[in-house]
Every structure is written in structure tokens, then in C-alpha cells.
Design a protein around this motif. Structure first.
Motif, PDB file in Angstrom:
ATOM      1  N   PHE A   1       0.866  -1.184   0.000  1.00 32.23           N
ATOM      2  CA  PHE A   1       0.000   0.000   0.000  1.00 32.23           C
ATOM      3  C   PHE A   1       0.896   1.224   0.000  1.00 32.23           C
ATOM      4  CE2 PHE A   1       0.822  -1.072   4.416  1.00 32.23           C
ATOM      5  CZ  PHE A   1       1.214   0.137   4.972  1.00 32.23           C
ATOM      6  N   PRO A   2       0.385   2.369  -0.503  1.00 35.81           N
ATOM      7  CA  PRO A   2      -0.885   2.518  -1.227  1.00 35.81           C
ATOM      8  C   PRO A   2      -0.773   2.015  -2.661  1.00 35.81           C
ATOM      9  CG  PRO A   2       0.236   4.630  -1.080  1.00 35.81           C
ATOM     10  CD  PRO A   2       1.074   3.658  -0.310  1.00 35.81           C
TER      11      PRO A   2
ATOM     12  N   HIS B   1      -5.455  -0.962  -2.868  1.00 39.04           N
ATOM     13  CA  HIS B   1      -5.430  -0.517  -1.469  1.00 39.04           C
ATOM     14  C   HIS B   1      -4.943   0.925  -1.490  1.00 39.04           C
ATOM     15  CE1 HIS B   1      -4.633  -0.202   2.777  1.00 39.04           C
ATOM     16  NE2 HIS B   1      -4.935  -1.471   3.005  1.00 39.04           N
TER      17      HIS B   1
END
Length: 249
Positions: free
Chosen positions: A31-32, A36
Motif C-alpha cells: 500500500f498505497p 489498497h
């Protein structure tokens, strides 16, 4: 693959996504990502990087957060504007507090490829302008304990020389049977698969997969033979994470 099943406090299992940096380095990012898209307060990003012998990160600036690098295979040469030069090798860790600003470079050591894990942790608002700092730890300095079903090395947490300005824990876990990940109430955290395969809360989980929680709780991990993962959890700052490239404002 993402499943429909989630657990109390858990977000289910997602695959990491490939990221190619401008210098030619490839990463698998937890992530990011598109799947996500949010940061995970207090964590800005997490990825596994793969650096070929002729690639790397030339001297570049950072500020406003802390970096934990943990090597999986090979060695990585670090140099920075504090005058530090150090080579981190398999199962060794480095922490950089970027604070009000630092410059550093990262290249594979000995002319051979390397790979490892890198975590960015936001600094709380009152810590954004602290002086930059650096510390490293050898594999022998990171405490390792045997539990029922797993071997656990503490990269950040009780007994480790690596400390951050955010209350947190970072574990390297080798599961050979079953293990329970316990996250304090109100903390955020994630599991990331390093090698092998198994399950988290009954959902398939393996290399490059990520499982996140924003509420804490207990989560059941099982191995299909052997499963290596890292388990990272920390107390949120409750402040916006404003990332602009290499800076977290």
C-alpha cells in the motif's frame, strides 16, 4: 486474490501490486496501490524492493517521516548526508529518521542483486522538524524467540536497538504450524507475505499478499509447510498523511 470474507478488525487479503521506480528498481507494494489506495495511519507505505546489480537509488532527499529497511537477500550499500556509510545484509535492519531533511543513496552491494523490505512511518506533527538520525542493527542484535508454531524475530519493538518516534512493533515471523497475531486495540497493522504459503483467518495468503487491520484484534495465521511473513502494527497519529513524492508533510 481479494476475498469477500473479512474478520472483526480485518480487511481481508489483497495481492501487492508491482511498482517500477524512475531509477529502474521494481517493487511489490502492499500500500498505497490501486487495490489498497489509502495509507494506513501511522504507516505511509510498505513494499518489497528488488534491485538489480546495475540499478539503485542515487542520492535523493527525504523529510517528514521515518524509514525502516530490512534485508531479505543480498546486501545494500547505504550512504547519507550525515556522513554514514553502511552495508546492510540479510536479516539486518536500518532506520532513518528523515525529520527536517536528509539525503541518502541505496545501491546493491558487491555487484550482486538484492531485495528487502522498506516501511515508511509518518512522524507526528510535532516531530516533523527534528534533526535527522540513523541507526542500524545486525541480525545478532535483533532478538529472536521460539513460540508454539513459529519463530519470531523482533525488528522493531521490545529488545531491538531499532526505535521509532511512533509506538509500534515490527516482527519477522517464520510460521511452521500456526501462530496468532495480536494487535492492540485501536492500532493499525498489516501482514505481508515474504515466502511460502498458508492462510490468514482462513483466507489463502502467500508471497506478496497483504492483510490489514485498522482496529486491532487477534488473527489466526497457519502455514502450508512453511510461511514467512512480517507483522507490523502501530498506534495511529490521527493526523492526515500528506505524501508528496519523497516528502511527507
Amino acid at each position: 486474490m481479494k476475498t469477500d470474507a473479512t474478520t472483526d478488525g480485518g480487511d481481508g487479503v489483497l495481492p501487492g501490486e508491482r511498482v517500477r521506480h524512475g531509477t529502474g528498481v521494481n517493487s511489490n507494494r502492499a500500500f498505497p496501490t490501486e487495490g489498497h489506495p489509502a495509507n494506513l495511519d501511522p504507516f505511509v507505505l510498505f513494499e518489497r524492493f528488488y534491485i538489480d546489480p546495475d540499478d539503485g537509488f542515487p542520492m535523493h532527499p527525504h523529510k517528514g517521516f521515518e524509514i525502516v529497511s530490512y534485508m531479505i537477500e543480498g546486501g545494500m550499500d547505504h550512504a547519507d548526508s550525515l556522513g554514514v556509510e553502511h552495508t546492510a545484509r540479510e536479516d539486518e535492519a536500518m532506520r532513518i529518521t528523515t525529520g527536517k531533511g536528509i539525503r541518502h543513496s541505496e545501491f546493491p552491494a558487491d555487484g550482486e542483486a538484492c531485495n528487502g523490505l522498506q516501511l515508511w512511518v509518518n512522524l507526528p506533527r510535532e516531530g516533523k522538524e527534528v534533526d535527522p538520525d540513523y541507526v542500524d542493527a545486525s541480525a545478532a542484535e535483533l532478538p529472536t524467540r521460539q513460540t508454539d508454531g513459529a519463530t519470531v524475530t523482533t525488528v522493531v519493538g521490545e529488545g531491538s536497538p531499532i526505535e521509532l518516534r511512533t509506538p509500534m512493533e515490527y516482527l519477522d515471523v517464520r510460521v511452521d504450524d500456526a501462530w496468532t497475531w495480536t494487535v492492540p486495540d485501536g492500532w493499525s497493522g498489516f501482514l505481508y507475505g515474504v515466502a511460502g504459503s498458508g492462510s490468514v483467518e482462513g483466507d489463502a495468503f502467500g508471497e506478496g499478499d497483504v492483510f490489514t487491520t485498522r482496529e486491532g484484534g487477534e488473527f489466526a495465521v497457519a502455514a502450508d509447510g512453511d510461511l514467512r511473513l512480517v507483522a507490523v502494527a502501530g498506534r495511529p497519529h490521527g493526523e492526515p498523511i500528506r505524501q508528496q513524492g519523497p516528502f511527507v508533510l
